[in-house]
Design a protein around this motif. Structure first.
Motif, PDB file in Angstrom:
ATOM      1  N   ASP A 165      45.083  47.232  39.160  1.00  0.00           N
ATOM      2  CA  ASP A 165      45.549  47.980  40.186  1.00  0.00           C
ATOM      3  C   ASP A 165      45.397  47.250  41.700  1.00  0.00           C
ATOM      4  O   ASP A 165      45.910  47.422  42.755  1.00  0.00           O
ATOM      5  N   PHE A 166      44.616  46.021  41.586  1.00  0.00           N
ATOM      6  CA  PHE A 166      44.471  45.437  43.087  1.00  0.00           C
ATOM      7  C   PHE A 166      45.634  44.816  43.544  1.00  0.00           C
ATOM      8  O   PHE A 166      46.519  44.376  43.061  1.00  0.00           O
ATOM      9  N   ARG A 167      45.493  45.168  45.001  1.00  0.00           N
ATOM     10  CA  ARG A 167      46.623  44.557  45.818  1.00  0.00           C
ATOM     11  C   ARG A 167      45.979  44.262  47.448  1.00  0.00           C
ATOM     12  O   ARG A 167      45.176  44.995  47.553  1.00  0.00           O
ATOM     13  N   PRO A 168      46.283  42.877  47.658  1.00  0.00           N
ATOM     14  CA  PRO A 168      45.710  42.792  48.834  1.00  0.00           C
ATOM     15  C   PRO A 168      46.200  43.590  49.938  1.00  0.00           C
ATOM     16  O   PRO A 168      47.089  44.333  50.059  1.00  0.00           O
ATOM     17  N   ARG A 169      45.068  43.850  50.842  1.00  0.00           N
ATOM     18  CA  ARG A 169      45.541  44.914  52.029  1.00  0.00           C
ATOM     19  C   ARG A 169      44.770  44.573  53.229  1.00  0.00           C
ATOM     20  O   ARG A 169      43.673  43.780  53.325  1.00  0.00           O
ATOM     21  N   PRO A 170      45.195  45.010  54.459  1.00  0.00           N
ATOM     22  CA  PRO A 170      44.414  44.627  55.616  1.00  0.00           C
ATOM     23  C   PRO A 170      43.186  45.220  55.834  1.00  0.00           C
ATOM     24  O   PRO A 170      43.043  46.410  55.008  1.00  0.00           O
ATOM     25  N   LEU A 171      42.260  44.722  56.562  1.00  0.00           N
ATOM     26  CA  LEU A 171      41.013  45.505  56.544  1.00  0.00           C
ATOM     27  C   LEU A 171      40.675  45.234  58.135  1.00  0.00           C
ATOM     28  O   LEU A 171      40.800  44.336  58.834  1.00  0.00           O
ATOM     29  N   ALA A 172      40.174  46.586  58.577  1.00  0.00           N
ATOM     30  CA  ALA A 172      39.879  46.549  60.206  1.00  0.00           C
ATOM     31  C   ALA A 172      38.388  46.251  60.467  1.00  0.00           C
ATOM     32  O   ALA A 172      37.814  46.775  59.699  1.00  0.00           O
ATOM     33  N   ILE A 173      38.435  45.229  61.239  1.00  0.00           N
ATOM     34  CA  ILE A 173      37.084  44.825  61.601  1.00  0.00           C
ATOM     35  C   ILE A 173      37.109  45.407  63.120  1.00  0.00           C
ATOM     36  O   ILE A 173      37.628  45.135  64.073  1.00  0.00           O
ATOM     37  N   ALA A 174      35.696  46.324  63.199  1.00  0.00           N
ATOM     38  CA  ALA A 174      35.933  47.034  64.619  1.00  0.00           C
ATOM     39  C   ALA A 174      35.012  46.440  65.565  1.00  0.00           C
ATOM     40  O   ALA A 174      34.793  46.671  66.558  1.00  0.00           O
ATOM     41  N   GLY A 191      40.972  39.700  47.458  1.00  0.00           N
ATOM     42  CA  GLY A 191      40.783  39.543  45.979  1.00  0.00           C
ATOM     43  C   GLY A 191      39.713  39.994  45.631  1.00  0.00           C
ATOM     44  O   GLY A 191      38.939  40.612  46.331  1.00  0.00           O
ATOM     45  N   LEU A 192      39.270  39.846  44.324  1.00  0.00           N
ATOM     46  CA  LEU A 192      38.026  40.282  43.678  1.00  0.00           C
ATOM     47  C   LEU A 192      37.274  39.166  43.348  1.00  0.00           C
ATOM     48  O   LEU A 192      37.583  38.172  43.274  1.00  0.00           O
ATOM     49  N   MET A 193      35.879  39.115  43.512  1.00  0.00           N
ATOM     50  CA  MET A 193      35.003  38.142  43.101  1.00  0.00           C
ATOM     51  C   MET A 193      34.002  38.681  41.989  1.00  0.00           C
ATOM     52  O   MET A 193      33.332  39.644  42.152  1.00  0.00           O
ATOM     53  N   ASN A 194      33.801  37.948  40.709  1.00  0.00           N
ATOM     54  CA  ASN A 194      32.985  38.174  40.024  1.00  0.00           C
ATOM     55  C   ASN A 194      31.576  37.647  40.478  1.00  0.00           C
ATOM     56  O   ASN A 194      31.518  36.211  40.475  1.00  0.00           O
ATOM     57  N   LEU A 195      30.596  38.428  40.531  1.00  0.00           N
ATOM     58  CA  LEU A 195      29.179  37.861  40.919  1.00  0.00           C
ATOM     59  C   LEU A 195      28.345  37.788  39.576  1.00  0.00           C
ATOM     60  O   LEU A 195      27.112  37.469  39.820  1.00  0.00           O
ATOM     61  N   GLY A 196      28.843  37.792  38.536  1.00  0.00           N
ATOM     62  CA  GLY A 196      28.028  37.508  37.177  1.00  0.00           C
ATOM     63  C   GLY A 196      27.569  39.184  36.757  1.00  0.00           C
ATOM     64  O   GLY A 196      27.765  39.426  35.771  1.00  0.00           O
ATOM     65  N   ARG A 197      26.776  39.578  37.761  1.00  0.00           N
ATOM     66  CA  ARG A 197      25.963  40.762  37.496  1.00  0.00           C
ATOM     67  C   ARG A 197      26.552  41.941  38.536  1.00  0.00           C
ATOM     68  O   ARG A 197      25.873  42.846  38.677  1.00  0.00           O
ATOM     69  N   GLY A 198      27.617  41.649  38.999  1.00  0.00           N
ATOM     70  CA  GLY A 198      28.407  42.566  39.788  1.00  0.00           C
ATOM     71  C   GLY A 198      29.800  42.254  40.328  1.00  0.00           C
ATOM     72  O   GLY A 198      30.280  41.176  39.880  1.00  0.00           O
ATOM     73  N   VAL A 199      30.454  42.978  41.330  1.00  0.00           N
ATOM     74  CA  VAL A 199      31.747  42.705  41.866  1.00  0.00           C
ATOM     75  C   VAL A 199      31.613  42.669  43.201  1.00  0.00           C
ATOM     76  O   VAL A 199      31.049  43.916  44.018  1.00  0.00           O
ATOM     77  N   ALA A 200      32.553  41.891  43.842  1.00  0.00           N
ATOM     78  CA  ALA A 200      32.757  42.089  45.267  1.00  0.00           C
ATOM     79  C   ALA A 200      34.250  41.943  45.755  1.00  0.00           C
ATOM     80  O   ALA A 200      35.050  41.372  44.954  1.00  0.00           O
ATOM     81  N   ALA A 210      29.648  44.520  34.718  1.00  0.00           N
ATOM     82  CA  ALA A 210      30.396  43.911  35.816  1.00  0.00           C
ATOM     83  C   ALA A 210      31.992  43.453  35.483  1.00  0.00           C
ATOM     84  O   ALA A 210      32.712  43.638  36.151  1.00  0.00           O
ATOM     85  N   ARG A 211      32.132  42.917  34.216  1.00  0.00           N
ATOM     86  CA  ARG A 211      33.240  42.394  33.820  1.00  0.00           C
ATOM     87  C   ARG A 211      34.197  43.441  33.463  1.00  0.00           C
ATOM     88  O   ARG A 211      35.315  43.637  33.827  1.00  0.00           O
ATOM     89  N   ALA A 212      33.620  44.712  33.054  1.00  0.00           N
ATOM     90  CA  ALA A 212      34.461  45.942  32.876  1.00  0.00           C
ATOM     91  C   ALA A 212      34.843  46.348  34.041  1.00  0.00           C
ATOM     92  O   ALA A 212      36.179  46.726  34.252  1.00  0.00           O
ATOM     93  N   LEU A 213      34.326  46.296  35.222  1.00  0.00           N
ATOM     94  CA  LEU A 213      34.510  47.043  36.433  1.00  0.00           C
ATOM     95  C   LEU A 213      35.514  46.013  37.043  1.00  0.00           C
ATOM     96  O   LEU A 213      36.493  46.471  37.632  1.00  0.00           O
ATOM     97  N   LEU A 214      35.516  44.874  37.096  1.00  0.00           N
ATOM     98  CA  LEU A 214      36.426  43.625  37.630  1.00  0.00           C
ATOM     99  C   LEU A 214      37.616  43.976  36.768  1.00  0.00           C
ATOM    100  O   LEU A 214      38.768  43.835  37.618  1.00  0.00           O
ATOM    101  N   ALA A 215      37.553  43.970  35.358  1.00  0.00           N
ATOM    102  CA  ALA A 215      38.971  44.210  34.849  1.00  0.00           C
ATOM    103  C   ALA A 215      39.765  45.497  35.284  1.00  0.00           C
ATOM    104  O   ALA A 215      40.818  45.469  35.494  1.00  0.00           O
ATOM    105  N   SER A 216      38.861  46.555  35.371  1.00  0.00           N
ATOM    106  CA  SER A 216      39.415  47.740  35.786  1.00  0.00           C
ATOM    107  C   SER A 216      40.139  47.636  37.318  1.00  0.00           C
ATOM    108  O   SER A 216      41.182  48.314  37.586  1.00  0.00           O
ATOM    109  N   LEU A 217      39.359  46.931  38.213  1.00  0.00           N
ATOM    110  CA  LEU A 217      39.900  46.846  39.623  1.00  0.00           C
ATOM    111  C   LEU A 217      41.029  46.092  39.695  1.00  0.00           C
ATOM    112  O   LEU A 217      41.859  46.104  40.276  1.00  0.00           O
ATOM    113  N   GLU A 218      40.887  44.719  38.742  1.00  0.00           N
ATOM    114  CA  GLU A 218      42.083  43.960  38.776  1.00  0.00           C
ATOM    115  C   GLU A 218      43.463  44.404  38.393  1.00  0.00           C
ATOM    116  O   GLU A 218      44.342  44.230  39.018  1.00  0.00           O
TER     117      GLU A 218
END
Length: 177
Positions: free
Chosen positions: A147-156, A82-91, A137-145
Motif C-alpha cells: 500500500d505504500f505511496r510516497p507522501r509529504p512529511l512535515a519537518i517542524a 520509500g521503505l528500507m529493509n534493515l535486515g532485522r527491521g524496517v524503516a 522484518a521481511r513480512a512487515l516490509l512486504a505488507s507495507l510495500e
C-alpha cells in the motif's frame, strides 16, 4: 526556541540531534513504531536522527547554531519516499535536499569532532521496526510495500538531546517559522 537543559551538567553525555515532525506526521510515524517495534526495546518516539554522537562540550554552540538555522526560516520540504529493509527491521526512507543541506552545514562546522558514524554518508530514515527476526522484518516490509505511496512529511524543527543510555533527555528544541 525552548531551552530545557542549558545549565544541565553534561556529565560526559553525548548529544544527539534530530528533526522534529509536525503533529500529524509525528502521530502517524510514532503509531507505526509502537505497532511494529518490540515494546520491550522501544524507549523512544519515532525520530529522524541527524547526528548520533556530538561531544557534550558543543552544547552551547550547538544550541546557538540550531537556533540560527531555524529562526525565521521556513521548514524544509521533505517526503517519505520509500521503505528500507534493515535486515532485522524496517524503516521509512526520507528525502529532503533542504534538510540534507542543513545537516551538511552542521557537519562542516563540527567536522573535527564527528564520530565515524556521523562522518559517514547520511541516510535519512525513520525506523519503525528493529531487532526482530529477519523473517518478521521481511513480512512487515512486504505488507507495507503493498500500500505504500510516497507522501509529504512535515519537518517542524530541530532538537538536541542528551544520551545517557536510556530514553533521550531533551537539551533544546528549535522550531522553523
Amino acid at each position: 526556541m525552548t531551552d530545557l537543559g542549558a545549565s544541565a551538567s553534561p556529565e560526559a553525555a553525548p548529544i544527539i540531534v534530530s528533526a522534529l515532525f509536525g503533529a500529524e506526521d509525528h502521530a502517524l510515524l510514532d503509531g507505526l513504531r509502537r505497532r511494529h517495534f518490540p515494546p520491550e526495546r522501544n524507549q523512544l518516539a519515532a525520530h529522524l536522527t541527524l547526528f548520533h554522537h556530538l561531544p557534550p562540550q558543543l552544547a552551547a554552540e550547538l544550541r546557538q547554531r540550531l537556533a540560527s538555522t531555524t529562526r525565521g526560516v521556513a521548514p524544509p520540504r521533505a517526503r517519505i519516499a520509500g521503505l528500507m529493509n534493515l535486515g532485522r527491521g524496517v524503516a521509512l526512507r526520507i528525502e529532503s535536499p533542504e534538510l540534507e543541506a542543513i545537516r551538511a552545514e552542521l557537519a562542516e562546522a563540527f567536522a573535527t569532532m564527528l564520530t565515524p558514524q556521523d562522518r559517514a554518508g547520511w541516510r535519512p530514515h525513520v525506523t519503525i521496526q528493529n531487532k526482530v527476526e529477519p523473517a518478521q522484518a521481511r513480512a512487515l516490509l512486504a505488507s507495507l510495500e503493498a500500500d505504500f505511496r510516497p507522501r509529504p512529511l512535515a519537518i517542524a524543527g530541530l532538537a538536541s538531546w542528551w544520551y545517557r543510555g536510556g530514553p533521550w533527555e531533551q537539551l533544546s528544541r528549535h522550531k522553523f517559522a
